[in-house]
Design a protein around this motif. Structure first.
Motif, short mmCIF file in Angstrom:
data_model
loop_
_atom_site.label_atom_id
_atom_site.label_comp_id
_atom_site.label_asym_id
_atom_site.label_seq_id
_atom_site.Cartn_x
_atom_site.Cartn_y
_atom_site.Cartn_z
N PHE A 93 0.83 -1.20 0.00
CA PHE A 93 0.00 0.00 0.00
C PHE A 93 0.87 1.26 0.00
CE2 PHE A 93 -1.90 -3.51 2.25
CZ PHE A 93 -3.14 -3.64 1.65
N SER B 145 -0.49 7.33 0.33
CA SER B 145 -1.79 7.96 0.09
C SER B 145 -2.93 6.97 0.34
CB SER B 145 -1.86 8.52 -1.33
OG SER B 145 -1.69 7.49 -2.29
N GLU B 146 -2.74 5.71 -0.01
CA GLU B 146 -3.76 4.70 0.26
C GLU B 146 -3.94 4.50 1.77
OE1 GLU B 146 -3.93 1.58 -3.44
OE2 GLU B 146 -2.24 1.38 -2.06
N LYS C 148 -5.85 7.36 3.25
CA LYS C 148 -7.28 7.25 2.96
C LYS C 148 -7.93 6.18 3.83
CE LYS C 148 -10.45 6.19 -0.86
NZ LYS C 148 -10.53 5.81 -2.30
N LEU D 82 -10.17 0.45 -0.33
CA LEU D 82 -9.09 0.53 -1.31
C LEU D 82 -9.20 -0.46 -2.45
CD1 LEU D 82 -6.03 0.98 1.09
CD2 LEU D 82 -7.41 2.75 0.00
N ARG D 83 -9.87 -1.57 -2.25
CA ARG D 83 -9.86 -2.61 -3.26
C ARG D 83 -11.29 -3.07 -3.57
NH1 ARG D 83 -5.39 -0.82 -2.95
NH2 ARG D 83 -3.43 -1.97 -2.65
#
Length: 331
Positions: A49, A52-53, A56, A173-174
């Motif tokens: 990761f 930035s991820e 978030k 994220l995913r």
């Protein structure tokens, strides 16, 4: 049970529906059970990761991540496309650090706690199954199958399932991974639904349902069907727990409402049964057996006038068969 196993009038209603209602249905021809796992690339535990991820996901500013990195509290320990990246183990440590900082714990104490958590992680081979970070009221404790660790003493609350963190990664994220996992879980559910009514394959069905729920905990129908297996084994109390859990996930699910209605009716709690049967009908107006058992519940409390429209609706939906004859006798 399936519809061909309907009982006589004295035991009317003893049918547990498995795949009724919107989105239900069965595959006609059973297939040998198979249990595919999600592709390795779909499992966030093995993913990497960016900052930035992570920002978030955890709601932490990128600048705060840099501060934790410079202080050697939590640093990216992997590489992604030639750049430093955070591993899932790093995410565990970062979430713990974030929660400690929110509780105004001093940075040096956070550093000490995270150092001990990170030291514990190499001993954890299956973090989703083994690891939980909790507070016992006196100290923060990292618990795993290999032992317990107290990374920092003091009054604070730090309590999260590492599985929850994995699920947050998928959700935030995913999302594509989430869809892939849901499809895999549904495939397992469909395989299980072909096996769960045969005593010889019921254990296999239970295993498949549980694997489906490990992949997608929000697959409410799989939870309901686990309850059906418990019911068939005579564990009514556990069946009720699972039906209630299914309704927490999907409050409109007709199958769980119907099954809870039957459990209440079987106990002689007709008023509670009526509420659940009506809920099942509201969710699926063509749920014939819900009308039948709603009529039975009204008859039990002496409300024959309210039962008659339910008998008629049942006959409209299922005009033939043993139960249809029983319904006609009440009109």
């Amino acid at each position: 049970m399936n519809n061909k196993e309907r009982p006589e009038a004295g035991d009317a209603g003893k049918v547990i529906h498995v795949v009724f209602g919107p989105g239900g249905g069965r595959v006609a021809a059973p297939h040998p059970p198979r249990a595919p796992e999600p592709p390795a690339s779909n499992e966030p535990v093995s993913d990497l990761f960016t900052a930035s991820e992570v920002a978030k996901l955890l709601g932490v500013a990128v600048g705060k991540l840099r501060t934790l990195d410079r202080a050697s509290i939590v640093s990216p320990s992997g590489r992604r496309r030639g750049r430093r990246a955070y591993t899932f183990s790093d995410l565990i440590a970062l979430r713990a650090a974030r929660d400690l900082l929110v509780r105004k714990v001093r940075l040096r104490d956070v550093a000490k706690a995270i150092e001990n958590i990170v030291a514990a992680l190499p001993r954890v081979t299956r973090p989703l199954a083994e690891l939980r970070i909790v507070s016992d009221g006196q100290a923060v404790v990292v618990r795993s199958s290999s032992g317990s660790f107290e990374p920092l003493t003091g009054q604070m609350v730090l309590d999260f399932e590492v599985k929850d963190l994995r699920d947050d990664v998928v959700r935030v994220l995913r999302p594509r991974v989430g869809r892939d996992r849901a499809r895999t879980a549904y495939d397992l559910y469909m395989q299980a639904s072909q096996l769960d009514e045969d005593p010889e394959t019921m254990d296999d069905a239970e295993s498949l349902y549980r694997r489906a729920l490990e992949i997608d905990p929000w697959l409410a129908i799989a939870t309901t069907n686990l309850g059906n297996i418990c019911f068939r084994r005579g564990d009514e109390a556990q069946a009720e727990v699972l039906y209630q859990k299914a309704l927490q996930i999907d409050p409109q699910q007709p199958e769980a409402q119907y099954n809870l209605g039957y459990v209440m009716l079987d106990r002689g709690q007709a008023l509670e049964a009526i509420s659940y049967f009506r809920g099942a009908i509201e969710s699926d107006p063509r749920f014939a057996d819900a009308y039948y058992n709603l009529a039975m519940a009204y008859e039990q409390i002496g409300e024959s006038t309210k039962a008659r429209p339910c008998w008629r609706k049942y006959l409209e939906l299922e005009p033939t068969g043993t139960w249809a004859e029983i319904a006609r006798k009440h009109l």
